[in-house]
Design a protein around this motif. Structure first.
Motif, short mmCIF file in Angstrom:
data_model
loop_
_atom_site.label_atom_id
_atom_site.label_comp_id
_atom_site.label_asym_id
_atom_site.label_seq_id
_atom_site.Cartn_x
_atom_site.Cartn_y
_atom_site.Cartn_z
N TYR A 42 0.82 -1.21 0.00
CA TYR A 42 0.00 0.00 0.00
C TYR A 42 0.86 1.26 0.00
CZ TYR A 42 -3.36 3.46 1.85
OH TYR A 42 -4.13 4.56 2.06
N TRP A 43 1.86 1.30 0.88
CA TRP A 43 2.67 2.52 0.99
C TRP A 43 3.60 2.68 -0.20
CZ3 TRP A 43 0.60 5.72 4.14
CH2 TRP A 43 -0.15 5.24 5.21
N LYS A 44 4.03 1.57 -0.79
CA LYS A 44 4.83 1.65 -2.01
C LYS A 44 4.01 2.26 -3.15
CE LYS A 44 7.76 -2.41 -1.08
NZ LYS A 44 8.11 -3.77 -1.55
N LYS A 45 2.75 1.86 -3.23
CA LYS A 45 1.89 2.36 -4.29
C LYS A 45 1.49 3.81 -4.06
CE LYS A 45 -1.58 -0.30 -5.22
NZ LYS A 45 -2.71 -1.23 -4.97
N LEU A 46 1.35 4.18 -2.78
CA LEU A 46 0.89 5.53 -2.47
C LEU A 46 1.98 6.58 -2.71
CD1 LEU A 46 -1.93 6.28 -1.45
CD2 LEU A 46 -0.96 6.50 0.86
N ALA A 47 3.24 6.18 -2.54
CA ALA A 47 4.33 7.15 -2.64
C ALA A 47 4.40 7.86 -3.99
CB ALA A 47 5.66 6.47 -2.33
N PRO A 48 4.31 7.16 -5.13
CA PRO A 48 4.32 7.89 -6.42
C PRO A 48 3.15 8.86 -6.57
CG PRO A 48 4.77 5.57 -6.75
CD PRO A 48 4.32 5.70 -5.34
N SER A 49 1.98 8.47 -6.04
CA SER A 49 0.83 9.39 -6.11
C SER A 49 1.09 10.63 -5.28
CB SER A 49 -0.43 8.67 -5.59
OG SER A 49 -0.74 7.55 -6.40
N ALA A 50 1.76 10.44 -4.14
CA ALA A 50 2.12 11.60 -3.31
C ALA A 50 3.11 12.49 -4.04
CB ALA A 50 2.70 11.12 -1.98
N ALA A 51 4.10 11.86 -4.68
CA ALA A 51 5.11 12.63 -5.40
C ALA A 51 4.49 13.42 -6.55
CB ALA A 51 6.20 11.69 -5.92
N GLY A 52 3.48 12.83 -7.19
CA GLY A 52 2.83 13.50 -8.30
C GLY A 52 1.63 14.34 -7.92
N ASN A 53 1.34 14.41 -6.60
CA ASN A 53 0.22 15.20 -6.10
C ASN A 53 -1.11 14.74 -6.71
OD1 ASN A 53 -0.62 17.17 -4.26
ND2 ASN A 53 -0.81 18.72 -5.87
N VAL A 54 -1.24 13.41 -6.83
CA VAL A 54 -2.47 12.84 -7.38
C VAL A 54 -2.98 11.73 -6.45
CG1 VAL A 54 -2.09 13.43 -9.79
CG2 VAL A 54 -1.05 11.36 -8.87
N LEU A 55 -2.95 11.98 -5.16
CA LEU A 55 -3.43 11.00 -4.20
C LEU A 55 -4.93 10.76 -4.35
CD1 LEU A 55 -1.54 12.26 -1.03
CD2 LEU A 55 -1.30 9.98 -2.04
N PRO A 56 -5.42 9.58 -3.98
CA PRO A 56 -6.87 9.36 -3.94
C PRO A 56 -7.54 10.38 -3.03
CG PRO A 56 -5.68 7.29 -3.64
CD PRO A 56 -4.66 8.39 -3.57
N ASP A 57 -8.83 10.62 -3.26
CA ASP A 57 -9.54 11.61 -2.46
C ASP A 57 -9.53 11.24 -0.98
OD1 ASP A 57 -11.05 13.37 -4.65
OD2 ASP A 57 -11.16 11.26 -5.26
N ILE A 58 -9.76 9.96 -0.70
CA ILE A 58 -9.81 9.47 0.68
C ILE A 58 -8.71 8.43 0.84
CG2 ILE A 58 -11.22 8.34 2.44
CD1 ILE A 58 -13.68 9.25 0.74
N ILE A 59 -7.88 8.63 1.86
CA ILE A 59 -6.72 7.76 2.07
C ILE A 59 -6.81 7.15 3.46
CG2 ILE A 59 -4.19 7.61 1.98
CD1 ILE A 59 -4.39 10.62 0.95
#
Length: 430
Positions: free
Chosen positions: A78-95
């Protein structure tokens, strides 16, 4: 700030993005309201995944203008997948957010302050006490709504202990008692247990001694005596050498298959973790299990009530109000909580907990009783882990494996951990 942006970029390059479980639903009927598409992500096992999906479907039925895409995976992935979204500022709406990551994501400006959504009633906290809300706060900002309360615990099959002539532990049992049990098992091929996550249970053992893993300002380790490290991990090493803890390779992966875990085969006396895991464990085990506190002494110092996890709203979300409304539903809807069955912890809403009591199954009743006991026999929780907690955890797990494989002595490991951990945490002073 730059070093954390760099960190996320590096993680992004190194992350393995396979193995995800996802879904996108479409085709819901418009009701006149503007169509809203939300994305939500969480970690969990099959039980949690299925229950959460049912709650999402219930919310969509009641709010036809909302379409929710979901994505779930095991904790490490989960955290491996979330990190690129954080870097790209495209996180899911609800985390779904863990306490160990809250400071990092919150201070990086990735999470929305939910205080205004509480103030205007979109998230109803009328039956949630301030201290339970405080777990999701950094300073005055509310970056996560607690989804449930839990506590560290031991679980066991009374029949397995009876088969080996062992008495069930009571509230006064100690680490020495655990090791004594192990002496009776030597040579039988039966383990004391399997999974003692180093960062969780070392932190618990430090609390038993009246100290913490981190200083209050997060700039260094919170204990000065490396003998505390040597004592705890020396015990773990002895148990491993006596083949009383299962092989370390099981700790480097997420255990999702009961066939791979000796606890589910009746070949290990204890499972350890957080109390919200009890429901799914009993379901997978297929027989009644019992709960005991973590070993003492001084477990009233070591134990604490912990927010099991949070729901946070991403700063980049375009639908923050609707995301807040979903969190409100998740926490305050009785039918939703009937589906969830306390798997994310004892409901944080006192009203929902009370309303849920007539529907509580025996396993959940055990969890409710245990968490209530811990509330009377515990100390306040440590503050959220500082920035760098995830890196320190990675270092500790790496060193733990070296200890357990006899590649490093506990004494050398204590020095190595202090050097590397303080090197990471010292950057919080800059």
């Amino acid at each position: 700030m730059w070093r954390w942006a760099l960190k996320f970029a590096v993680i992004c390059l190194l992350s393995i993005l396979g193995g995800c479980a996802g879904r996108t639903e479409s085709g819901l009927h418009q009701t006149g309201a503007e169509q809203v598409n939300l994305r939500i992500a969480w970690w969990g096992n099959e039980y949690r995944n299925n229950a959460t999906i049912q709650v999402i479907q219930r919310y969509e039925e009641q709010n036809p203008h909302v379409n929710i895409e979901y994505d779930y995976s095991a904790f490490n992935e989960y955290w491996k997948k979330l990190a690129p979204s954080a870097a790209g500022n495209v996180l899911p709406d609800i985390i779904q957010m863990d306490l160990s990551y809250l400071s990092e994501y919150g201070t990086l400006g990735l999470l929305e302050d939910l205080s205004p959504y509480v103030d205007n009633g979109w998230i109803d906290t009328g039956s949630i006490s301030d201290d339970k809300l405080a777990g999701g706060k950094l300073g005055e900002q509310l970056y996560g709504v607690t989804l449930g309360l839990n506590a560290l615990f031991s679980m066991y099959d009374p029949e397995v202990l009876k088969a080996y002539g062992l008495q069930p532990p009571d509230a006064s049992w100690t680490w020495d008692d655990l090791e004594t049990m192990g002496q009776k098992l030597k040579g039988t091929g039966i383990y004391l247990g399997t999974y003692l996550t180093p960062e969780q249970f070392f932190a618990y053992s430090l609390r038993q001694q009246g100290v913490s893993l981190f200083t209050k300002d997060g700039s260094s380790l919170g204990y000065q005596d490396d003998g505390l490290f040597v004592e705890y991990f020396g015990r773990m090493q002895r148990l491993m050498q006596d083949k009383l803890l299962f092989e370390p390779d099981i700790w480097t992966q997420d255990i999702n298959d009961p066939d791979e875990d000796p606890f589910y085969k009746g070949q290990a006396l204890f499972g350890w973790g957080y109390s919200n895991q009890f429901i799914s464990t009993v379901q997978r085990y297929g027989k009644p299990l019992a709960i005991a506190p973590m070993p003492g002494p001084h477990n009233e110092r070591g134990l604490f009530l912990k927010p099991s996890m949070f729901f946070s709203v991403a700063k980049n979300s375009k639908h923050k109000e609707e995301a807040a409304r979903f969190i409100n539903f998740f926490v305050n809807d009785l039918e939703a909580n009937k589906l969830l069955k306390g798997e994310r912890g004892v409901p944080v809403s006192s009203a929902i907990k009370e309303q849920l009591m007539p529907f509580v199954e025996p396993e959940l009743a055990q969890v409710f009783d245990y968490v209530e006991w811990v509330e009377q026999h515990s100390s306040p929780m440590d503050p959220p882990g500082p920035i760098g907690t995830a890196e320190v955890t990675s270092v500790l797990r790496e060193i733990y494996d070296l200890i357990m494989f006899n590649k490093m002595t506990p004494q050398k490991a204590a020095e190595e951990f202090r050097l590397r951990a303080n090197g990471i945490l010292s950057q919080n002073l800059q």
